[in-house]
Scaffold this active site. Sequence first.
Site, PDB file in Angstrom:
ATOM      1  N   PHE A 163      75.529 -62.869  18.323  1.00 14.73           N
ATOM      2  CA  PHE A 163      74.434 -62.263  19.346  1.00 14.73           C
ATOM      3  C   PHE A 163      73.928 -63.749  20.108  1.00 14.73           C
ATOM      4  CE2 PHE A 163      70.493 -60.562  20.804  1.00 14.73           C
ATOM      5  CZ  PHE A 163      70.797 -59.395  21.220  1.00 14.73           C
ATOM      6  N   ASP A 240      72.240 -62.869   9.591  1.00 21.67           N
ATOM      7  CA  ASP A 240      71.498 -61.887  10.472  1.00 21.67           C
ATOM      8  C   ASP A 240      71.950 -60.350  10.242  1.00 21.67           C
ATOM      9  OD1 ASP A 240      70.819 -60.433  12.623  1.00 21.67           O
ATOM     10  OD2 ASP A 240      71.024 -62.202  13.900  1.00 21.67           O
ATOM     11  N   TYR A 265      64.177 -52.132  14.763  1.00 20.13           N
ATOM     12  CA  TYR A 265      64.529 -50.966  15.668  1.00 20.13           C
ATOM     13  C   TYR A 265      65.865 -50.446  16.062  1.00 20.13           C
ATOM     14  CZ  TYR A 265      65.361 -55.041  18.737  1.00 20.13           C
ATOM     15  OH  TYR A 265      65.825 -56.166  19.036  1.00 20.13           O
ATOM     16  N   LYS A 266      66.809 -50.908  15.169  1.00 22.03           N
ATOM     17  CA  LYS A 266      67.985 -50.332  15.344  1.00 22.03           C
ATOM     18  C   LYS A 266      68.323 -49.393  14.342  1.00 22.03           C
ATOM     19  CE  LYS A 266      69.631 -54.541  17.785  1.00 22.03           C
ATOM     20  NZ  LYS A 266      70.399 -55.862  17.584  1.00 22.03           N
ATOM     21  N   ARG A 414      80.394 -49.167  23.710  1.00 23.62           N
ATOM     22  CA  ARG A 414      80.059 -49.275  22.368  1.00 23.62           C
ATOM     23  C   ARG A 414      79.612 -47.708  21.856  1.00 23.62           C
ATOM     24  NH1 ARG A 414      75.970 -53.876  20.263  1.00 23.62           N
ATOM     25  NH2 ARG A 414      74.627 -52.377  21.458  1.00 23.62           N
TER      26      ARG A 414
HETATM   27  C1  LIG Z   1      69.522 -56.866  18.115  1.00 26.49           C
HETATM   28  C2  LIG Z   1      69.867 -58.211  17.657  1.00 26.49           C
HETATM   29  C3  LIG Z   1      68.855 -59.248  17.948  1.00 26.49           C
HETATM   30  C4  LIG Z   1      67.833 -59.117  18.640  1.00 26.49           C
HETATM   31  O1  LIG Z   1      66.690 -59.970  18.356  1.00 26.49           O
HETATM   32  P1  LIG Z   1      65.230 -59.813  19.059  1.00 26.49           P
HETATM   33  O2  LIG Z   1      64.615 -61.098  18.780  1.00 26.49           O
HETATM   34  O3  LIG Z   1      64.798 -58.289  18.460  1.00 26.49           O
HETATM   35  O4  LIG Z   1      65.199 -59.421  20.523  1.00 26.49           O
HETATM   36  C5  LIG Z   1      69.202 -60.704  17.326  1.00 26.49           C
HETATM   37  N1  LIG Z   1      70.266 -60.720  16.705  1.00 26.49           N
HETATM   38  C6  LIG Z   1      71.362 -59.821  16.438  1.00 26.49           C
HETATM   39  C7  LIG Z   1      72.684 -60.288  15.874  1.00 26.49           C
HETATM   40  C8  LIG Z   1      71.112 -58.444  17.128  1.00 26.49           C
HETATM   41  O5  LIG Z   1      72.217 -57.765  17.091  1.00 26.49           O
END
Ligand SMILES: *Cc1c(COP(=O)(O)O)cnc(C)c1O
Length: 445
Positions: A163, A240, A265-266, A414
């Site tokens: 990400f 992560d 939040y996911k 997705r």
């Molecule tokens: C959703 C996601 C994030 C989001 O980071 P935020 O700080 O909440 O915006 C980070 N890393 C991964 C792998 C994600 O899927």
Amino acid sequence: MSAAGPGARRGAASGATDRVTDASTHGSTGDEALLARAASLDAADPLAGCRDAFVPAGQGEHAVVAYLDGNSLGRPLRATADRLDTLVRHGWGTRLIRSWDEEWMALPTRLGDRLGEVVLGAAPGQCVVGDSTTVLLYKLLRAGVADALERGRTDIVLDTENFPTDRYVAAGVAAETGATLRWIEPEPARGVTPDDVAAVVGERTGVVLLSQVAYKSAWLADLPAITRVVHDAGGLVLWDLCHSAGAVRVDLDAHEVDLAVGCSYKFLNGGPGAPAFAYVARRHQGRLRQPIQGWMGHAEPFVMGPDYRAGEGMRGFISGTPPVLGMVGIEDTVDLIEAVGLDAVREKGRALGAFVVEAVDDVLADRGVRVVSPREDERRGNHVTIAHPRSRELCARLWGEHIVPDFREPDGIRLGLAPLSTSYTEVARALVRIDQLLAQDSTAS
Ligand SMILES: *Cc1c(COP(=O)(O)O)cnc(C)c1O
């Protein structure tokens, strides 16, 4: 029965079916078979009842037909609406500042422990809920890199498919500390393997930063084997867990993971901007120093003394005032997962994914749609990405019809599969509609 009850859902569902049938230009028996199969899978689904625990997604013609983005923003639980109401009226409205002593100061570590126990496989005292994933990534990576540099280990290992925030934060930490970024370049439809990691780690390895489930492909990395490879090379691993927490087994303690962060939040349905969690294995807590030394991480925050002294254990990984309003909702999903069991959640996710892969092969492959996520259930997290040259336009049309997947550059759709809230029928409706839109366009042209 409230308007939000099963009656309302049935109404929304039949409206959606009408729309799907009316728009059909070829009356495909494949589509009908798919919807029928989905209905029988829903009838046999042990988690089907969990759907009633969620706030209904609209009514009548505005009702969401299929929500396939729970991996980006999970749906709210009804219990969370009540919990937030109580928080505003009682905890905040009546107890006022006394609530800090009564509940809120302990919330980041209490909620961290609950997550650890139910979702992450971590014994108490190793998890905390607090900042965004981005900020927690920075704090833990910075702490791990500082520790590694003291041992002459200069490399941060990461992969090009991770990400953006993970890659950007790592680049920032490298610029700040003089560490070197060592890149793994996995095939996009695959993900990082133990062999990929073994090929780049060595005596220079400081911290290896990877996602357990890849946000684009849904590749489910072999966390136990990769963690062992990193440890054999003398490095630390930072996982992560944004797309794993609340969806797949993690078992942080059992696999001797060093550090981890993840979103709430996911699949944890904490709500937009709900804060993330961090895990620091107890054996590292005394040694690792996080870089944002704020008053709330101090051993005695209310002494307000001249110098910083890190708090005990995970308290020392807190920086500022905890975002109480944003974090309380996480507990409702933790409660629900505890009630049904994480294994049942994983099993439903796996079955939903298998259903999508099979359906795409049966119904959409002839229209040029490909599955670009792993086809093996054991190597796939909780979304399936499909590709077609017209994905962008398809996604826009689907959103207009209250079918909500998400588009990913350059040509991916997705399909997020949230085990507690996604039905097979929702998934089938989305795939049928994609089939119909592609059929219409090919007859028109
Ligand atoms: C959703 C996601 C994030 C989001 O980071 P935020 O700080 O909440 O915006 C980070 N890393 C991964 C792998 C994600 O899927």
